[in-house]
Motif scaffolding. Structure first.
Motif, PDB file in Angstrom:
ATOM      1  N   PHE A  45     -36.536 -23.359  29.679  1.00 55.58           N
ATOM      2  CA  PHE A  45     -37.201 -23.804  28.459  1.00 55.58           C
ATOM      3  C   PHE A  45     -38.489 -23.039  28.164  1.00 55.58           C
ATOM      4  O   PHE A  45     -38.924 -22.969  27.028  1.00 55.58           O
ATOM      5  CB  PHE A  45     -37.488 -25.306  28.520  1.00 55.58           C
ATOM      6  CG  PHE A  45     -36.239 -26.121  28.510  1.00 55.58           C
ATOM      7  CD1 PHE A  45     -35.458 -26.190  27.378  1.00 55.58           C
ATOM      8  CD2 PHE A  45     -35.827 -26.806  29.635  1.00 55.58           C
ATOM      9  CE1 PHE A  45     -34.293 -26.943  27.353  1.00 55.58           C
ATOM     10  CE2 PHE A  45     -34.666 -27.560  29.627  1.00 55.58           C
ATOM     11  CZ  PHE A  45     -33.897 -27.629  28.484  1.00 55.58           C
ATOM     12  N   ARG A  46     -39.121 -22.477  29.194  1.00 56.96           N
ATOM     13  CA  ARG A  46     -40.364 -21.721  28.964  1.00 56.96           C
ATOM     14  C   ARG A  46     -40.093 -20.372  28.323  1.00 56.96           C
ATOM     15  O   ARG A  46     -40.814 -19.952  27.427  1.00 56.96           O
ATOM     16  CB  ARG A  46     -41.114 -21.529  30.275  1.00 56.96           C
ATOM     17  CG  ARG A  46     -41.734 -22.823  30.794  1.00 56.96           C
ATOM     18  CD  ARG A  46     -42.351 -22.619  32.132  1.00 56.96           C
ATOM     19  NE  ARG A  46     -41.228 -22.526  33.070  1.00 56.96           N
ATOM     20  CZ  ARG A  46     -41.295 -22.156  34.327  1.00 56.96           C
ATOM     21  NH1 ARG A  46     -42.441 -21.794  34.836  1.00 56.96           N
ATOM     22  NH2 ARG A  46     -40.237 -22.121  35.087  1.00 56.96           N
ATOM     23  N   THR A  47     -39.021 -19.691  28.799  1.00 59.00           N
ATOM     24  CA  THR A  47     -38.758 -18.336  28.312  1.00 59.00           C
ATOM     25  C   THR A  47     -37.573 -18.254  27.365  1.00 59.00           C
ATOM     26  O   THR A  47     -37.411 -17.264  26.657  1.00 59.00           O
ATOM     27  CB  THR A  47     -38.487 -17.391  29.500  1.00 59.00           C
ATOM     28  OG1 THR A  47     -37.287 -17.818  30.170  1.00 59.00           O
ATOM     29  CG2 THR A  47     -39.653 -17.377  30.466  1.00 59.00           C
ATOM     30  N   GLY A  48     -36.705 -19.279  27.356  1.00 60.39           N
ATOM     31  CA  GLY A  48     -35.506 -19.231  26.526  1.00 60.39           C
ATOM     32  C   GLY A  48     -34.380 -18.456  27.178  1.00 60.39           C
ATOM     33  O   GLY A  48     -33.295 -18.327  26.610  1.00 60.39           O
ATOM     34  N   GLU A  49     -34.623 -17.917  28.369  1.00 58.38           N
ATOM     35  CA  GLU A  49     -33.640 -17.105  29.078  1.00 58.38           C
ATOM     36  C   GLU A  49     -32.507 -17.984  29.615  1.00 58.38           C
ATOM     37  O   GLU A  49     -32.719 -19.095  30.094  1.00 58.38           O
ATOM     38  CB  GLU A  49     -34.336 -16.398  30.244  1.00 58.38           C
ATOM     39  CG  GLU A  49     -33.444 -15.567  31.117  1.00 58.38           C
ATOM     40  CD  GLU A  49     -34.201 -15.006  32.304  1.00 58.38           C
ATOM     41  OE1 GLU A  49     -33.528 -14.436  33.170  1.00 58.38           O
ATOM     42  OE2 GLU A  49     -35.430 -15.145  32.379  1.00 58.38           O
ATOM     43  N   VAL A  50     -31.269 -17.475  29.516  1.00 59.04           N
ATOM     44  CA  VAL A  50     -30.117 -18.177  30.075  1.00 59.04           C
ATOM     45  C   VAL A  50     -30.112 -17.944  31.580  1.00 59.04           C
ATOM     46  O   VAL A  50     -30.241 -16.811  32.044  1.00 59.04           O
ATOM     47  CB  VAL A  50     -28.795 -17.685  29.439  1.00 59.04           C
ATOM     48  CG1 VAL A  50     -27.599 -18.321  30.114  1.00 59.04           C
ATOM     49  CG2 VAL A  50     -28.799 -17.969  27.947  1.00 59.04           C
ATOM     50  N   SER A 102     -20.426 -28.817  39.441  1.00 56.81           N
ATOM     51  CA  SER A 102     -20.191 -27.383  39.540  1.00 56.81           C
ATOM     52  C   SER A 102     -21.346 -26.580  38.944  1.00 56.81           C
ATOM     53  O   SER A 102     -22.165 -27.103  38.189  1.00 56.81           O
ATOM     54  CB  SER A 102     -18.886 -27.009  38.838  1.00 56.81           C
ATOM     55  OG  SER A 102     -18.955 -27.360  37.481  1.00 56.81           O
ATOM     56  N   ALA A 103     -21.399 -25.308  39.312  1.00 54.32           N
ATOM     57  CA  ALA A 103     -22.416 -24.410  38.751  1.00 54.32           C
ATOM     58  C   ALA A 103     -22.161 -24.280  37.252  1.00 54.32           C
ATOM     59  O   ALA A 103     -21.025 -24.341  36.787  1.00 54.32           O
ATOM     60  CB  ALA A 103     -22.338 -23.049  39.421  1.00 54.32           C
ATOM     61  N   ARG A 104     -23.246 -24.093  36.495  1.00 52.76           N
ATOM     62  CA  ARG A 104     -23.114 -24.026  35.047  1.00 52.76           C
ATOM     63  C   ARG A 104     -24.282 -23.227  34.467  1.00 52.76           C
ATOM     64  O   ARG A 104     -25.326 -23.123  35.096  1.00 52.76           O
ATOM     65  CB  ARG A 104     -23.069 -25.423  34.444  1.00 52.76           C
ATOM     66  CG  ARG A 104     -24.328 -26.216  34.695  1.00 52.76           C
ATOM     67  CD  ARG A 104     -24.119 -27.713  34.516  1.00 52.76           C
ATOM     68  NE  ARG A 104     -25.367 -28.431  34.686  1.00 52.76           N
ATOM     69  CZ  ARG A 104     -25.938 -28.717  35.845  1.00 52.76           C
ATOM     70  NH1 ARG A 104     -25.385 -28.324  36.966  1.00 52.76           N
ATOM     71  NH2 ARG A 104     -27.070 -29.379  35.904  1.00 52.76           N
TER      72      ARG A 104
END
Length: 91
Positions: free
Chosen positions: A63-68, A56-58
């Motif tokens: 890892f480069r920007t730390g953005e979710v 499923s989508a999660r």
């Protein structure tokens, strides 16, 4: 062991020519791929079972920007080892 080494080992173990062992391996790969693509499992008693499951989508993290970020749903191939193979490796 790479593919060429694997083909040579099959030829040596089975008595097939290297060419025939290569054809066998290619055929095995193609049949397995087509069967899994059609949504069926490949069960080889004593060796293991190849199957396709839905992931499923999660949420994930870049890892480069730390953005979710949102990781999309996907299908994954699973392999469940058979008892004979497991015992041989552990034994």
């Amino acid at each position: 062991m790479n593919k060429v080494d694997f083909i040579r080992a099959i030829a040596e173990d089975s008595g097939l020519t290297i060419k025939d062992a290569g054809k066998f391996l290619e055929s095995f790969i193609n049949v397995t791929k087509n069967t899994l693509t059609n949504g069926e499992d490949v069960v080889i008693i004593g060796f293991g079972t190849f199957s396709v499951t839905e992931r499923s989508a999660r949420p994930g993290r870049d890892f480069r920007t730390g953005e979710v970020i949102q990781v999309p749903a996907s299908k994954v191939i699973k392999f469940k080892v058979g008892k004979n193979l497991k015992d041989a490796v552990n034994g």
